[in-house]
Design a protein around this motif. Sequence first.
Motif, mmCIF file in Angstrom:
data_model
loop_
_atom_site.group_PDB
_atom_site.id
_atom_site.type_symbol
_atom_site.label_atom_id
_atom_site.label_comp_id
_atom_site.label_asym_id
_atom_site.label_seq_id
_atom_site.Cartn_x
_atom_site.Cartn_y
_atom_site.Cartn_z
ATOM 1 N N PHE A 28 49.553 -5.926 -20.496
ATOM 2 C CA PHE A 28 50.590 -6.340 -19.542
ATOM 3 C C PHE A 28 50.485 -7.840 -19.265
ATOM 4 O O PHE A 28 49.445 -8.307 -18.789
ATOM 5 C CB PHE A 28 50.488 -5.569 -18.215
ATOM 6 C CG PHE A 28 51.622 -5.925 -17.305
ATOM 7 C CD1 PHE A 28 52.821 -5.237 -17.359
ATOM 8 C CD2 PHE A 28 51.531 -7.008 -16.436
ATOM 9 C CE1 PHE A 28 53.901 -5.607 -16.573
ATOM 10 C CE2 PHE A 28 52.602 -7.390 -15.651
ATOM 11 C CZ PHE A 28 53.786 -6.685 -15.716
ATOM 12 N N PHE A 74 59.901 -15.165 -7.108
ATOM 13 C CA PHE A 74 59.993 -14.651 -8.479
ATOM 14 C C PHE A 74 60.648 -13.284 -8.508
ATOM 15 O O PHE A 74 60.908 -12.681 -7.461
ATOM 16 C CB PHE A 74 58.613 -14.632 -9.155
ATOM 17 C CG PHE A 74 57.644 -13.604 -8.619
ATOM 18 C CD1 PHE A 74 56.870 -13.868 -7.507
ATOM 19 C CD2 PHE A 74 57.497 -12.379 -9.248
ATOM 20 C CE1 PHE A 74 55.959 -12.921 -7.022
ATOM 21 C CE2 PHE A 74 56.587 -11.430 -8.781
ATOM 22 C CZ PHE A 74 55.816 -11.712 -7.660
ATOM 23 N N GLY A 76 61.002 -9.532 -11.285
ATOM 24 C CA GLY A 76 60.471 -8.822 -12.442
ATOM 25 C C GLY A 76 61.483 -7.782 -12.874
ATOM 26 O O GLY A 76 61.960 -6.997 -12.048
ATOM 27 N N TYR A 141 59.071 -7.488 -20.607
ATOM 28 C CA TYR A 141 59.069 -7.789 -19.168
ATOM 29 C C TYR A 141 59.602 -9.204 -18.974
ATOM 30 O O TYR A 141 59.150 -10.154 -19.638
ATOM 31 C CB TYR A 141 57.643 -7.678 -18.626
ATOM 32 C CG TYR A 141 57.539 -7.856 -17.128
ATOM 33 C CD1 TYR A 141 57.931 -6.851 -16.257
ATOM 34 C CD2 TYR A 141 57.040 -9.033 -16.579
ATOM 35 C CE1 TYR A 141 57.830 -7.000 -14.879
ATOM 36 C CE2 TYR A 141 56.934 -9.197 -15.201
ATOM 37 C CZ TYR A 141 57.340 -8.169 -14.366
ATOM 38 O OH TYR A 141 57.237 -8.329 -13.004
ATOM 39 N N ARG A 143 60.313 -12.370 -16.410
ATOM 40 C CA ARG A 143 59.794 -12.920 -15.165
ATOM 41 C C ARG A 143 60.550 -14.210 -14.811
ATOM 42 O O ARG A 143 60.206 -15.302 -15.263
ATOM 43 C CB ARG A 143 58.300 -13.180 -15.335
ATOM 44 C CG ARG A 143 57.616 -13.968 -14.228
ATOM 45 C CD ARG A 143 57.839 -13.400 -12.844
ATOM 46 N NE ARG A 143 57.294 -12.071 -12.631
ATOM 47 C CZ ARG A 143 56.058 -11.775 -12.253
ATOM 48 N NH1 ARG A 143 55.197 -12.738 -12.057
ATOM 49 N NH2 ARG A 143 55.695 -10.526 -12.049
ATOM 50 N N TYR A 173 51.320 -0.889 -17.160
ATOM 51 C CA TYR A 173 50.755 -1.883 -16.234
ATOM 52 C C TYR A 173 49.282 -1.589 -15.968
ATOM 53 O O TYR A 173 48.441 -2.481 -16.007
ATOM 54 C CB TYR A 173 51.548 -1.862 -14.918
ATOM 55 C CG TYR A 173 51.042 -2.881 -13.924
ATOM 56 C CD1 TYR A 173 51.312 -4.235 -14.089
ATOM 57 C CD2 TYR A 173 50.281 -2.489 -12.826
ATOM 58 C CE1 TYR A 173 50.833 -5.178 -13.189
ATOM 59 C CE2 TYR A 173 49.808 -3.429 -11.920
ATOM 60 C CZ TYR A 173 50.086 -4.767 -12.109
ATOM 61 O OH TYR A 173 49.610 -5.701 -11.220
ATOM 62 N N LYS A 201 60.287 -11.715 -2.406
ATOM 63 C CA LYS A 201 59.345 -11.637 -3.528
ATOM 64 C C LYS A 201 58.833 -13.055 -3.781
ATOM 65 O O LYS A 201 59.386 -13.800 -4.578
ATOM 66 C CB LYS A 201 60.056 -11.043 -4.751
ATOM 67 C CG LYS A 201 59.082 -10.421 -5.749
ATOM 68 C CD LYS A 201 59.775 -9.435 -6.654
ATOM 69 C CE LYS A 201 58.851 -8.892 -7.711
ATOM 70 N NZ LYS A 201 57.752 -8.052 -7.213
ATOM 71 N N TYR A 206 51.598 -12.054 -2.640
ATOM 72 C CA TYR A 206 50.657 -11.477 -3.605
ATOM 73 C C TYR A 206 49.293 -12.153 -3.454
ATOM 74 O O TYR A 206 48.256 -11.496 -3.549
ATOM 75 C CB TYR A 206 51.232 -11.604 -5.023
ATOM 76 C CG TYR A 206 52.500 -10.771 -5.147
ATOM 77 C CD1 TYR A 206 52.464 -9.492 -5.685
ATOM 78 C CD2 TYR A 206 53.712 -11.234 -4.639
ATOM 79 C CE1 TYR A 206 53.611 -8.704 -5.739
ATOM 80 C CE2 TYR A 206 54.866 -10.456 -4.681
ATOM 81 C CZ TYR A 206 54.799 -9.197 -5.236
ATOM 82 O OH TYR A 206 55.934 -8.406 -5.270
ATOM 83 N N GLY A 240 51.343 -4.574 -4.976
ATOM 84 C CA GLY A 240 52.458 -4.968 -5.852
ATOM 85 C C GLY A 240 53.447 -3.859 -6.087
ATOM 86 O O GLY A 240 54.177 -3.898 -7.080
ATOM 87 N N GLY A 307 57.060 0.607 -9.227
ATOM 88 C CA GLY A 307 57.541 -0.768 -9.308
ATOM 89 C C GLY A 307 58.075 -0.978 -10.716
ATOM 90 O O GLY A 307 57.900 -0.112 -11.580
ATOM 91 N N THR A 308 58.704 -2.107 -10.952
ATOM 92 C CA THR A 308 59.229 -2.354 -12.295
ATOM 93 C C THR A 308 58.091 -2.363 -13.300
ATOM 94 O O THR A 308 58.185 -1.774 -14.375
ATOM 95 C CB THR A 308 59.962 -3.703 -12.310
ATOM 96 O OG1 THR A 308 61.073 -3.600 -11.435
ATOM 97 C CG2 THR A 308 60.441 -4.058 -13.702
ATOM 98 N N ALA A 309 57.021 -3.046 -12.952
ATOM 99 C CA ALA A 309 55.923 -3.188 -13.904
ATOM 100 C C ALA A 309 55.249 -1.848 -14.172
ATOM 101 O O ALA A 309 55.028 -1.475 -15.314
ATOM 102 C CB ALA A 309 54.918 -4.199 -13.365
HETATM 103 C C1 COI Z 1 56.920 -5.739 -10.706
HETATM 104 O O1 COI Z 1 56.761 -4.516 -10.614
HETATM 105 O O2 COI Z 1 57.746 -6.250 -11.467
HETATM 106 C C2 COI Z 1 56.127 -6.625 -9.900
HETATM 107 O O3 COI Z 1 56.598 -7.658 -9.571
HETATM 108 C C3 COI Z 1 54.776 -6.187 -9.556
HETATM 109 C C4 COI Z 1 53.684 -7.079 -10.004
HETATM 110 C C5 COI Z 1 53.502 -7.170 -11.474
HETATM 111 C C6 COI Z 1 53.682 -8.390 -9.308
#
Ligand code: COI
Length: 361
Positions: A28, A74, A76, A141, A143, A173, A201, A206, A240, A307-309
Motif C-alpha cells: 500500500f 488531501f 483518497g 489509489y 491521492r 491496506y 481531511k 493524522y 484513518g 475507508g477507501t484504503a
Molecule cells: C483512505 O482511506 O483513503 C484514507 O485516507 C485513509 C488513510 C490511508 C489515510
Amino acid sequence: MSLTFSLQRNANPRTDADVAAIHAAPGFGQYFTDHMALATWSVEGGWRDDAIVPYGPLQLDPAAAVLHYAQEVFEGLKAYRHADGSIWLFRPEMNAARFAASAERLCLPVLPEEDFLTSIADLVKADARWVPSGETEKSLYLRPFMFASESFLGVRPARTVTYCLIASPVGAYFPQGVAPVDIWVTDEYSRAGIGGTGAAKCGGNYASSLIAQEEGYEHGCSQVLFIEASAKDRVEELGGMNVFLITKDGRLRTPALMGSILAGVTRDSILRMGERLGLRPDEGRITPDELTEGITSGEVVEAFCCGTAAVISPISGFKSRQGEVRLADGAHDQTLAIRNAILDVQYGRAEDTFGWMHRVA
Ligand code: COI
C-alpha cells in the motif's frame, strides 16, 4: 476558466516488466506511477500552471508555510479496472466536494469540482497501464493534496498554494489482508474536538493520531479508536477510518457526523448498501460503555472498520487499559456481505444500481 492539465510525457517511464512486478505485490502506497498532476494558485492569478508532468520530487522553499503550520488537505480515492479493461472511479464527486470543504476549513482555495475531476481523469488516462487488473482486487489509489507553498513565516492563510495528485497501485491496506483486526481504544489521546478540524481531511488530524496509534501497535492492535474529546461519552472514529457495529436485531450502527468525524465515502456507501441488504442504518451516539457491554452481552454481533484504503475490515476485538472485549470468532458474515456487494459494484461484477461508478478510460 477550466483547467486542462496538458500532458508533459515522462521520457523515462518504468518498463512494462517493472510495472508487472509492482502489480504482483504492490503493498500500500509504496510505488508511484510515471506522472503526477500539478497546479498552482495565487491570490493574484487564481489557479494556473496546470499540467500532468513526470513524477518526481517537488522543490520547496524551507520557509514554505506548510512545513511550519501544516496548512494542508488531501483526499483518497481509487481507480478500478473492470474485466473488459475499462477503468472506473467510485463516487469521485464526493471526494471533490469533501476536498473543497476541507480546503475551506483550512483556509485554502477551493479547487472547482470540475478541475479536480479533470486532474483525476487525465492522470488515470496518462498512467492507465498502472491500473492493476481487478481480478485480485487491486486498484490504483489516487491521492490528491493541496498545501501552502508560500515562503512566509507569518501565521495567516498562504497566498500561494500548490495542488498535486499522485497515484499508487495498491493491494490490501492491512498487511494481513481482510483478516480481522484488533482495535485499541485510547482514553488518553483525542483526535478532534467540536469546532476543530475533525471533519476535514487534513494531515494534522493524522499526525495527532500517531501517538495513540503507536500505543495501539504496542498492544497488538492495527488501528486506534478515538472517543469524543471533552465529555468522553461517545465513540468517534479510528485513526484513518470510520467504525461500524451490527446488532443482533439488524441495526447497522455508526457514530453520527457531528463535526468532529470524517464523512467517509465508504461510510456513506455502507449505510446505503447495508440497507439494501436488509440492515437498518442507525447513525447516532454510541457510548464507550454501550460498545463494551454490547459486545459482552451479545447485542453487538459484528464490528468493522472502513475507508477507501482499507475498504471494509472485520474487527475481532477492542482493547483498552480497562481490558478487552472480543467478538465471537468468525462472526463477520454480514460484514463480508456488505464488503463484497460494494467491491462487486466497484469492479463491475454487479450492476451499479446506485449510479456510483464513473468511467474514465
Ligand atoms: C483512505 O482511506 O483513503 C484514507 O485516507 C485513509 C488513510 C490511508 C489515510
